[in-house]
Scaffold this motif. Structure first.
Motif, short mmCIF file in Angstrom:
data_model
loop_
_atom_site.label_atom_id
_atom_site.label_comp_id
_atom_site.label_asym_id
_atom_site.label_seq_id
_atom_site.Cartn_x
_atom_site.Cartn_y
_atom_site.Cartn_z
N ALA A 1 62.50 27.14 71.15
CA ALA A 1 61.69 26.03 71.66
C ALA A 1 60.33 25.94 70.98
CB ALA A 1 61.51 26.14 73.17
N ARG A 2 60.25 26.37 69.72
CA ARG A 2 59.02 26.25 68.94
C ARG A 2 59.33 25.41 67.70
NH1 ARG A 2 57.46 27.62 73.07
NH2 ARG A 2 55.98 29.27 73.64
N CYS A 3 58.59 24.33 67.54
CA CYS A 3 58.93 23.36 66.49
C CYS A 3 57.90 23.25 65.38
CB CYS A 3 59.14 21.98 67.11
SG CYS A 3 60.63 21.86 68.12
N THR B 1 48.62 22.95 60.25
CA THR B 1 49.84 22.98 61.04
C THR B 1 50.98 22.38 60.22
OG1 THR B 1 48.67 22.83 63.16
CG2 THR B 1 50.97 22.15 63.15
N SER B 2 52.15 22.99 60.32
CA SER B 2 53.32 22.49 59.60
C SER B 2 54.55 22.54 60.51
CB SER B 2 53.58 23.34 58.36
OG SER B 2 54.82 22.99 57.75
N SER B 3 55.39 21.52 60.38
CA SER B 3 56.63 21.48 61.15
C SER B 3 57.85 21.72 60.27
CB SER B 3 56.77 20.12 61.85
OG SER B 3 56.71 19.06 60.92
N ALA B 4 57.61 22.03 58.99
CA ALA B 4 58.72 22.29 58.07
C ALA B 4 59.39 23.60 58.44
CB ALA B 4 58.21 22.33 56.64
N ARG B 5 60.70 23.56 58.59
CA ARG B 5 61.47 24.76 58.92
C ARG B 5 62.43 25.07 57.79
NH1 ARG B 5 61.73 25.40 64.87
NH2 ARG B 5 63.86 26.15 64.70
N PRO B 6 62.60 26.35 57.47
CA PRO B 6 62.01 27.52 58.15
C PRO B 6 60.51 27.63 57.88
CG PRO B 6 63.15 28.21 56.16
CD PRO B 6 63.45 26.75 56.34
N PHE B 7 59.81 28.33 58.75
CA PHE B 7 58.38 28.49 58.58
C PHE B 7 58.12 29.46 57.42
CE2 PHE B 7 58.25 27.94 63.45
CZ PHE B 7 58.27 26.56 63.33
N VAL B 8 57.38 28.98 56.42
CA VAL B 8 57.15 29.82 55.25
C VAL B 8 55.83 29.44 54.59
CG1 VAL B 8 58.49 28.28 53.77
CG2 VAL B 8 58.10 30.65 53.04
#
Length: 389
Positions: free
Chosen positions: A283-285, A352-359
């Protein structure tokens, strides 16, 4: 002789023979067990006798000792034979199962789940020269090696970021890693095995330079099916919802060495290019990167940190992005509200970034001459809850 006397005599003879046979078998078993124990105590294994712990083996799974060290679950005799230290029990099947902690030094090797590679004389420092090598060969079903630098203190790089006095070199596996030096206690790396080929760690030190080197590197084999396995392209992998990341050799003090033009040197290692990945929590976006409080050098990647007003270091005013970042920089994919994903300079605006995976990717080149008294970066990260639909 009466018939019943004959029967009684035969019965007694049968029982006597049975007892004698049992006595021979029992003595043979005792003798064999004694030889096996002798073999365990002497550390010898012959073709005739084998250690009793090879019977009814237990799964050699990772375990944690009461003191918090990582080990491998083994029968006590096997742990002792291989030079391990029994540290608490690890199986409900038998009280002979112990959490075996292995510590080895120069010239050692391992195929076990977890081993500690230390300098000669550890926990004391090493002030000599030479090359100290340790080799890890993967067990079946293993894909990665995690290296945790519980302690790694080597001499600082040159003022231009090259590890010439001391260096840790990692041979075999991928991704390729530049030689590492300086202060890296608390850092970690994930290296992929190339099939069944080993990975070697080589620490070379220059004995002509007096310095108290110290290393204790925990080496953990990661299963191909493990949830702890780092994604492709990640040299570092963090699994907590929030925490701290930093460049290699980041530290509070300056590098005492000067660069090629006589200015104060950089702590940044030259020619790095790797990804720092963070596992998305449930639940973390999105994820936010920010500077820690009370550390104005926490983002000093490029430029001269001496000529700037110290009160401005770290602020967004001294940050740079996009085409201005050509030499040393970090990349944060798809930053919210910004047009560029490349950041450098002597400050950081918070991203802040919403790109997944977090890198986050970090890049340094081989020329640190324009950079004075830089430390690299140290950032806090925190994952953000998904917005309500």
């Amino acid at each position: 002789m009466k018939w019943w006397s004959v029967i009684l005599s035969l019965s007694v003879l049968h029982l006597s023979c049975g007892c004698f046979a049992y006595h021979l078998e029992s003595n043979g078993t005792v003798a064999a067990e004694q030889n096996e124990l002798d073999g365990v105590h002497s550390g010898q294994r012959s073709g005739r006798f084998f250690p009793f712990y090879t019977i009814g083996r237990i799964a050699n799974v990772p375990c944690t000792s009461p003191s918090g060290l990582s080990g491998t679950c083994l029968i006590a005799g096997e742990c002792r034979d291989n030079g391990g230290l029994a540290s608490g029990s690890c199986s409900s099947r038998t009280n002979q199962a112990v959490c075996c902690v292995y510590t080895q030094s120069c010239g050692g090797s391992t195929t076990l789940n977890s081993t500690y590679f230390t300098n000669a004389g550890f926990p004391g420092p090493y002030n000599g020269g030479g090359t100290c090598t340790f080799t890890v060969t993967p067990s079946s079903g293993i894909c990665q090696l995690r290296m945790d630098f519980r302690t790694l203190t080597l001499s600082q790089p040159t003022g231009d970021g090259s590890c010439t006095t001391d260096r840790l070199t990692i041979v075999g596996g991928s991704p390729a890693v530049v030689p590492i030096c300086g202060e890296n206690t608390g850092q970690h790396l994930y290296i992929n095995f190339a099939g069944s080929s080993p990975i070697s760690l080589r620490i070379a030190t220059n004995g002509d330079v007096s310095f108290n080197r110290l290393w204790n590197i925990e080496l953990s084999q990661i299963s191909c099916a493990s949830a702890e396995r780092a994604p492709v392209g990640c040299l570092q992998y963090y699994t907590d919802e929030s925490g701290e990341i930093s460049s290699l050799n980041y530290g509070a003090g300056e590098n005492p060495a000067l660069n090629t033009v006589g200015a104060r040197g950089s702590r940044q290692l030259a020619n790095t290019n790797y990804g720092i990945c963070i596992r998305p929590a449930a639940a973390r976006c999105s994820i936010t990167y920010s500077l820690p409080p009370n550390d104005r050098y926490a983002f000093t990647l490029s430029g001269d940190a001496i000529v700037m007003d110290p009160t401005l270091l770290g602020t967004a005013m001294l940050s740079a992005s996009g085409a201005l970042c050509q030499n040393d920089f970090v990349v944060i994919p798809n930053p919210t509200g910004l047009t560029s994903d490349r950041f450098c300079g002597l400050g950081f605006p918070g991203i802040t970034s919403s790109a997944r995976p977090f890198v986050l990717y970090t890049v340094t080149n081989g020329n640190e001459t324009p950079d004075v008294a830089n430390r690299g970066f140290r950032l806090l990260y925190s994952q953000n809850a998904c917005s309500a639909a």
